[in-house]
Scaffold this active site. Sequence first.
Site, PDB file in Angstrom:
ATOM      1  N   ARG A 110      11.781  42.711  62.639  1.00 12.92           N
ATOM      2  CA  ARG A 110      12.189  43.651  63.242  1.00 12.92           C
ATOM      3  C   ARG A 110      13.855  43.784  63.218  1.00 12.92           C
ATOM      4  NH1 ARG A 110       9.956  44.522  69.054  1.00 12.92           N
ATOM      5  NH2 ARG A 110      10.554  42.061  68.849  1.00 12.92           N
ATOM      6  N   LYS A 137      -9.786  37.653  75.553  1.00 11.35           N
ATOM      7  CA  LYS A 137     -10.347  36.691  74.691  1.00 11.35           C
ATOM      8  C   LYS A 137     -12.042  36.526  74.996  1.00 11.35           C
ATOM      9  CE  LYS A 137      -6.063  34.140  74.310  1.00 11.35           C
ATOM     10  NZ  LYS A 137      -5.226  33.079  74.738  1.00 11.35           N
TER      11      LYS A 137
HETATM   12  P1  NAP Z   1       6.655  36.573  69.229  1.00 12.35           P
HETATM   13  O1  NAP Z   1       7.373  35.380  69.272  1.00 12.35           O
HETATM   14  O2  NAP Z   1       7.127  37.725  70.321  1.00 12.35           O
HETATM   15  O3  NAP Z   1       6.840  37.262  67.866  1.00 12.35           O
HETATM   16  C1  NAP Z   1       6.662  38.548  67.673  1.00 12.35           C
HETATM   17  C2  NAP Z   1       7.230  39.111  66.272  1.00 12.35           C
HETATM   18  O4  NAP Z   1       6.796  40.165  65.786  1.00 12.35           O
HETATM   19  C3  NAP Z   1       8.868  38.722  65.974  1.00 12.35           C
HETATM   20  O5  NAP Z   1       9.228  37.887  64.872  1.00 12.35           O
HETATM   21  C4  NAP Z   1       9.313  40.294  65.999  1.00 12.35           C
HETATM   22  O6  NAP Z   1      10.383  40.554  65.110  1.00 12.35           O
HETATM   23  C5  NAP Z   1       8.071  40.865  65.037  1.00 12.35           C
HETATM   24  N1  NAP Z   1       7.967  42.291  65.426  1.00 12.35           N
HETATM   25  C6  NAP Z   1       7.443  43.034  66.661  1.00 12.35           C
HETATM   26  N2  NAP Z   1       7.457  44.180  66.202  1.00 12.35           N
HETATM   27  C7  NAP Z   1       7.499  44.559  64.749  1.00 12.35           C
HETATM   28  C8  NAP Z   1       7.681  45.498  64.197  1.00 12.35           C
HETATM   29  N3  NAP Z   1       7.698  46.561  64.640  1.00 12.35           N
HETATM   30  N4  NAP Z   1       8.142  45.200  62.785  1.00 12.35           N
HETATM   31  C9  NAP Z   1       8.109  44.114  62.324  1.00 12.35           C
HETATM   32  N5  NAP Z   1       8.112  42.919  63.036  1.00 12.35           N
HETATM   33  C10 NAP Z   1       7.908  43.030  64.420  1.00 12.35           C
HETATM   34  O7  NAP Z   1       4.957  36.754  69.414  1.00 12.35           O
HETATM   35  P2  NAP Z   1       3.973  35.283  69.057  1.00 12.35           P
HETATM   36  O8  NAP Z   1       3.963  34.583  70.222  1.00 12.35           O
HETATM   37  O9  NAP Z   1       4.404  34.785  67.783  1.00 12.35           O
HETATM   38  O10 NAP Z   1       2.738  36.062  69.048  1.00 12.35           O
HETATM   39  C11 NAP Z   1       2.194  36.946  68.157  1.00 12.35           C
HETATM   40  C12 NAP Z   1       0.977  37.467  68.133  1.00 12.35           C
HETATM   41  O11 NAP Z   1       0.054  36.180  68.255  1.00 12.35           O
HETATM   42  C13 NAP Z   1       0.535  38.069  69.400  1.00 12.35           C
HETATM   43  O12 NAP Z   1      -0.383  38.884  69.332  1.00 12.35           O
HETATM   44  C14 NAP Z   1      -0.007  36.706  70.402  1.00 12.35           C
HETATM   45  O13 NAP Z   1      -0.914  37.498  71.374  1.00 12.35           O
HETATM   46  C15 NAP Z   1      -0.651  36.172  69.517  1.00 12.35           C
HETATM   47  N6  NAP Z   1      -0.808  34.722  69.743  1.00 12.35           N
HETATM   48  C16 NAP Z   1       0.190  33.906  70.129  1.00 12.35           C
HETATM   49  C17 NAP Z   1       0.014  32.421  70.366  1.00 12.35           C
HETATM   50  C18 NAP Z   1       1.213  31.669  71.068  1.00 12.35           C
HETATM   51  O14 NAP Z   1       0.898  30.501  71.580  1.00 12.35           O
HETATM   52  N7  NAP Z   1       2.354  32.202  71.015  1.00 12.35           N
HETATM   53  C19 NAP Z   1      -1.142  32.079  70.425  1.00 12.35           C
HETATM   54  C20 NAP Z   1      -2.220  32.867  69.754  1.00 12.35           C
HETATM   55  C21 NAP Z   1      -2.104  33.899  69.543  1.00 12.35           C
HETATM   56  P3  NAP Z   1      11.910  39.942  65.514  1.00 12.35           P
HETATM   57  O15 NAP Z   1      11.690  38.391  65.414  1.00 12.35           O
HETATM   58  O16 NAP Z   1      12.771  40.505  64.597  1.00 12.35           O
HETATM   59  O17 NAP Z   1      12.003  40.471  66.842  1.00 12.35           O
HETATM   60  N1  HSE Z   2      -0.332  33.143  75.564  1.00 10.47           N
HETATM   61  C1  HSE Z   2      -1.560  32.856  75.061  1.00 10.47           C
HETATM   62  C2  HSE Z   2      -1.895  31.466  76.047  1.00 10.47           C
HETATM   63  C3  HSE Z   2      -1.418  32.296  74.021  1.00 10.47           C
HETATM   64  O1  HSE Z   2      -1.102  31.093  76.805  1.00 10.47           O
HETATM   65  O2  HSE Z   2      -3.177  31.182  75.823  1.00 10.47           O
HETATM   66  C4  HSE Z   2      -2.476  31.840  73.128  1.00 10.47           C
HETATM   67  O3  HSE Z   2      -3.473  32.862  72.980  1.00 10.47           O
END
Ligand code: NAP
Ligand code: HSE
Length: 432
Positions: free
Chosen positions: A45, A205
Amino acid sequence: MEKTKVGIIGLGTVGTGVARLLLDHGDRTARHAGRIPWLEKVVVRDLTKPRHVDIPEGVLTDDIQQVIQNPEITVVAQLIGGIEPARTIMLQLLESGKDIITANKALLAAHGPELFDKARQLGRCIAFEASVAGGIPIITNIGQCLTANQVTSLRGILNGTCNFIITQMQDRGEDYEDVVKEAQRLGYAEADPTLDVNGADTAQKLSILSQLAFGVRVNWEDIPCKGIDELDIADIHYADRLGYRIKLLALAKLVGHEVEMSVGPTLIRKGSPLAEVQDAFNAIRVHGDAVGPVFYHGQGAGQMPTASAVVADIVDTVVGRGQLTFNNLELWSESNRPRSMADAGPSINRYYLRMQVIDKPGVMAEITGILGSNGVSIASIIQHEPKDQDSPATVPLVIMSHDTTQSAIARSVEQFRQSENIESEAVVLKVL
Ligand code: NAP
Ligand code: HSE
């Protein structure tokens, strides 16, 4: 070696890990894929944000059309969270001929049928290993490795953030608010951590796993769900003294042709595998009618464990296995005979109850009488002397029941509410 051009949408916690694996370990992924999964474009973004991975020049963009309109990019890891614009982006990617890998469980739980139908119509595939339990390959295991079985039950710790919070509070005496912040800093928590602590993420989940394991098509919001946000540290301490740990547990089991499901803080006896799951680890116990119980344990959240699952899906998709699996799974498909969710009322469990009661003659008899009249048998009671001399003094009363039905407990709680001698709403937790 030939290349398959890959795009990443979102370079946050997970996207950064995926980019690192593709860029730093291209030899590894190429060896397994037989082609090079080549990182062609990464969409974010905000282009000015500092990034924690060196993206080659010309790869980073804030223009999603550079992926959608590029016919050479055939595989896309969609790694932005939430519902919109993630849903619209997924539909656009499918329409432009991309196969998709996603970690977005909130989106799949809410719009799985729409997205999967669209992918099937267009001959594309969606892989989603990272959407449940981070680095644990639970989707592949249930969807592919246990296909000789009818899964009869699932029990899982599916949210790393909650398990991290509870572990830190229980074992290290940390404060709730501080641990939530630490989980955010470590990249475990959702962008909105309310979804972690209120149980929504776990319910989402569970709805995905239950669709896979039982073919139950359920709106995740209909799953009876309690989070850890209202969990009192006192209950963690009482559970500890009684020989239990509290975990945010997702439960699903087959009852006839229906599936009983719930999410909530649950007492689990110390020493049993689920009770000993620490920090951001997740664990799932799956029971299959042929294999019996199988236990999975691993890191359930965080950058590299989640990226590990995403990259495995990228390799599967590049190889062509992902498409075969997707077509055969028929997930959220009309041809998949859906089961419905069972009424939890007759479900049998042990329960932990805690209430603040007035310390005067007859109160204990009233409470045990209410439980007895509803057929609830008591296994143990803890009551301490009051701390001060207020009149009338109140004391916490902790009761562990024997096996009983959920409706008997609900009736008892309703009667506790009517009593002038019970000062607080009863805390009710399942005991596994
Ligand atoms: P995050 O750190 O908040 O990263 C989200 C990314 O998406 C950021 O880089 C953001 O860009 C980008 N973004 C948001 N809106 C956008 C748009 N309209 N166009 C282009 N880019 C956009 O999230 P995350 O923790 O990586 O999680 C991502 C997904 O994986 C989520 O669905 C989450 O539930 C899932 N997940 C996360 C984990 C975990 O441990 N974190 C584990 C399993 C699943 P900017 O950087 O420029 O703001
Ligand atoms: N927020 C989620 C967790 C990321 O803590 O389990 C993994 O899905």
